[in-house]
Design a protein around this motif. Structure first.
Motif, PDB file in Angstrom:
ATOM      1  N   ARG A  63       0.841  -1.193   0.000  1.00  0.00           N
ATOM      2  CA  ARG A  63       0.000   0.000   0.000  1.00  0.00           C
ATOM      3  C   ARG A  63       0.879   1.246   0.000  1.00  0.00           C
ATOM      4  NH1 ARG A  63      -2.749   1.797   5.464  1.00  0.00           N
ATOM      5  NH2 ARG A  63      -2.185   3.752   4.496  1.00  0.00           N
ATOM      6  N   TYR A 106     -12.799   9.388  -4.201  1.00  0.00           N
ATOM      7  CA  TYR A 106     -11.373   9.272  -3.928  1.00  0.00           C
ATOM      8  C   TYR A 106     -10.939  10.288  -2.869  1.00  0.00           C
ATOM      9  CZ  TYR A 106      -6.329   9.845  -4.684  1.00  0.00           C
ATOM     10  OH  TYR A 106      -4.981   9.963  -4.508  1.00  0.00           O
ATOM     11  N   LYS A 109     -12.197   9.414   0.642  1.00  0.00           N
ATOM     12  CA  LYS A 109     -11.377   8.360   1.246  1.00  0.00           C
ATOM     13  C   LYS A 109     -10.034   8.907   1.713  1.00  0.00           C
ATOM     14  CE  LYS A 109     -13.188   4.534  -1.584  1.00  0.00           C
ATOM     15  NZ  LYS A 109     -12.814   3.522  -2.596  1.00  0.00           N
ATOM     16  N   SER A 253      -8.929   1.889   1.090  1.00  0.00           N
ATOM     17  CA  SER A 253      -8.862   1.046  -0.111  1.00  0.00           C
ATOM     18  C   SER A 253      -8.081   1.696  -1.247  1.00  0.00           C
ATOM     19  CB  SER A 253     -10.274   0.701  -0.584  1.00  0.00           C
ATOM     20  OG  SER A 253     -11.014   1.879  -0.895  1.00  0.00           O
ATOM     21  N   ASP A 254      -8.124   3.028  -1.369  1.00  0.00           N
ATOM     22  CA  ASP A 254      -7.401   3.671  -2.465  1.00  0.00           C
ATOM     23  C   ASP A 254      -5.902   3.752  -2.214  1.00  0.00           C
ATOM     24  OD1 ASP A 254      -9.575   3.951  -4.023  1.00  0.00           O
ATOM     25  OD2 ASP A 254      -9.817   6.104  -3.800  1.00  0.00           O
ATOM     26  N   ARG A 258      -3.884  -2.593  -5.849  1.00  0.00           N
ATOM     27  CA  ARG A 258      -4.617  -3.747  -6.348  1.00  0.00           C
ATOM     28  C   ARG A 258      -3.702  -4.604  -7.219  1.00  0.00           C
ATOM     29  NH1 ARG A 258      -7.781  -2.948  -9.868  1.00  0.00           N
ATOM     30  NH2 ARG A 258      -7.299  -0.817 -10.490  1.00  0.00           N
ATOM     31  N   MET A 341      -2.928   2.334 -10.256  1.00  0.00           N
ATOM     32  CA  MET A 341      -3.435   3.448  -9.463  1.00  0.00           C
ATOM     33  C   MET A 341      -4.456   4.168 -10.325  1.00  0.00           C
ATOM     34  SD  MET A 341      -1.393   6.535  -7.568  1.00  0.00           S
ATOM     35  CE  MET A 341      -2.241   7.572  -6.372  1.00  0.00           C
ATOM     36  N   LYS A 342      -5.683   4.239  -9.814  1.00  0.00           N
ATOM     37  CA  LYS A 342      -6.787   4.831 -10.583  1.00  0.00           C
ATOM     38  C   LYS A 342      -6.900   4.170 -11.957  1.00  0.00           C
ATOM     39  CE  LYS A 342      -6.835   9.379  -8.381  1.00  0.00           C
ATOM     40  NZ  LYS A 342      -6.789  10.848  -8.583  1.00  0.00           N
TER      41      LYS A 342
END
Length: 486
Positions: A63, A106, A109, A253-254, A258, A341-342
């Motif tokens: 992260r 976003y 968050k 989460s952002d 992922r 990312m995004k």
């Protein structure tokens, strides 16, 4: 800079949190090699503990480090998180679109994650303070900053609430509820610290201010329909714990990267498998041609030769596959994943696990392992098993800069190792010892049956390399202690 924190996550798992702080926007590679030394008595080896078992027992998250802002700066009302949130909400209110809604979510968050981190640092500062006068002042300032920070968030949403889509109103409520829980949790930590102060008259103002803040947030949660702790409703408390867990994951989460993992080097592995099959076929064909030339097309010796060559062909193919697999093991990893990312790729991650021998373990690592004479004797009787877990992370600095609104400082690699499988063949958690009392009678003493699991980690970033050694003290009932060894 490399920062390492470790803790016992629960009775059966230990967590290592490694922070790699980047210093510029160039490409960055972070490498973590972890050697796990296991006693032979645990019966953990390649035949009893495969790669699939290891990856089921290891949870590895990567992260981004939460952007650092001081709580007082956020409370000023003009800080970057507040400005981004207001601008995003106003853009969505003026021109509703899917992109504007996603951008607004976003920033909600990120605001919640930044405030949570700022609250934690402020509370840690208060808890560690020993000067009573300073402690009182810090508490009063904390309460003021928290109120302004929450007010800035709530006012930003309320200003355009009537024109916001219902989904975004839910997002705003989630962020509001999460931050309220964080404030309450921080307030209770401060109150526990203040209760330990002997001169209560010096911190009376601080206790009053913090208590009022905690009560205000409790009343606010009730008015807003958020669940609160109940002394006589276990079902509500279970729902509260579940809800807090979901909100924590949602807000952060952002920041989590992922990953969709795939087998690393799949094409090369298939190519080498094809080469192995081809070499085996060459051998079988040469044998067939040689016997055919000497004994003819339809003869007993040719028949026998074809059968034997077919049998050997399969064995040669398997041996060649094992040979190539062994050679590739050190050049390729088990998994590879693209970092997004995004929805945009900004780098990649690779990870691999293998059992290795002591001879192939770096000298620096074995020196850090530092076996005592007794441990050396034990290792001669039954070899200590060594697991090597490799991880390599690459971040494209230029791509990250394109999508990084808050200028992220680096990444955190969070490795959680569950040791449940390591404990299956441990002895009973307690054993009995005997001793003589002064009067000559015997006494039975119960003590723990301890196993030691040594973990050595190598962290590499640029030209920096750092080693750390940890030792787990484990019984069949779980982890008793984790200790960093010098």
């Amino acid at each position: 800079m490399i920062d390492i924190k470790t803790k016992i996550h629960d009775r059966f798992s230990v967590e290592f949190k490694v922070g790699f702080v980047t210093e510029d926007r160039c490409d960055n590679e972070f490498a973590i090699n972890t050697w796990i030394f296991l006693p032979d008595s645990l019966d953990i080896n390649p035949s009893t503990y495969g790669k699939e078992d290891f990856y089921r027992d290891v949870k590895s998250n990567v992260r981004f480090i939460t952007p650092v802002f001081d709580l007082h700066d956020i409370a000023s009302g003009e800080a970057v998180p507040v400005a981004h949130l207001r601008a995003s909400l106003q853009r969505l209110a003026a021109e509703p679109s899917h992109e504007a809604e996603a951008d607004c979510e976003y920033h909600i968050k990120m605001y919640g994650a930044i405030v949570k981190s700022a609250l934690r640092e402020a509370v840690n500062c208060i808890v560690a303070c020993d000067d009573l006068q300073m402690l009182d002042a810090l508490c009063v300032s904390f309460v003021t900053d928290v109120r302004r920070t929450l007010c800035a968030y709530r006012e930003a949403g309320a200003a355009v609430e009537d024109v916001l889509p219902e989904s975004v109103r839910h997002y705003c409520a989630f962020g509001d509820e999460y931050m309220s829980y964080c404030v309450s949790g921080g307030g209770f930590r401060i109150l526990e610290r203040l209760e330990r102060v002997r001169r209560q008259d010096v911190v009376r103002a601080a206790r009053t201010a913090v208590t009022r803040l905690v009560r205000e947030e409790s009343d606010y949660k009730q008015r807003s329909g958020y669940p609160v702790v109940s002394s006589d409703d276990p079902a509500r408390n279970r729902w509260l714990v579940y809800r807090q867990s979901i909100l924590k994951k949602y807000i952060s989460s952002d920041l989590y990267i992922r990953l969709v993992k795939k087998e690393d080097g799949r094409t090369v592995r298939q190519l080498y498998a094809s080469i192995a099959a081809g070499l085996a076929m060459v051998f079988a064909t040469i044998v067939a041609f040689a016997f055919q030339k000497r004994f003819g097309n339809f003869s007993g010796p040719l028949f026998v030769a074809l059968v034997i060559s077919y049998m050997l062909k399969d064995r040669i193919k398997e041996l060649m596959r094992y040979f190539f697999a062994y050679r590739l093991r050190h050049r390729y990893f088990d998994h590879k994943a693209v970092i997004h990312m995004k929805e945009q790729p900004i780098g990649w991650l690779k990870e691999g696990m293998d059992f290795i021998s002591e001879a192939k373990t770096p000298v620096e690592v074995m020196e850090l392992r530092g076996r005592t004479p007794l441990a050396e004797v034990e290792n001669r009787l039954s070899d200590e098993k060594i697991i090597l877990f490799r991880k390599l992370v690459h971040i494209d600095g230029a791509e990250l800069a394109r999508y990084d609104t808050y200028r992220l400082a680096g990444i955190n690699d969070i490795l959680r190792i569950h040791i449940g499988r390591f404990m299956q063949k441990m002895d009973d958690p307690q054993v009995t010892l005997k001793r003589l009392r002064d009067d000559g009678t015997t006494e039975t003493v119960h003590t723990d049956k301890i196993y030691y699991i040594n973990i050595i980690m190598q962290f590499g970033y640029g030209d920096k390399v750092l080693y750390r050694r940890f030792r787990l003290e484990v019984t069949r009932e779980g982890i008793q202690e984790i200790r960093e060894m010098n």
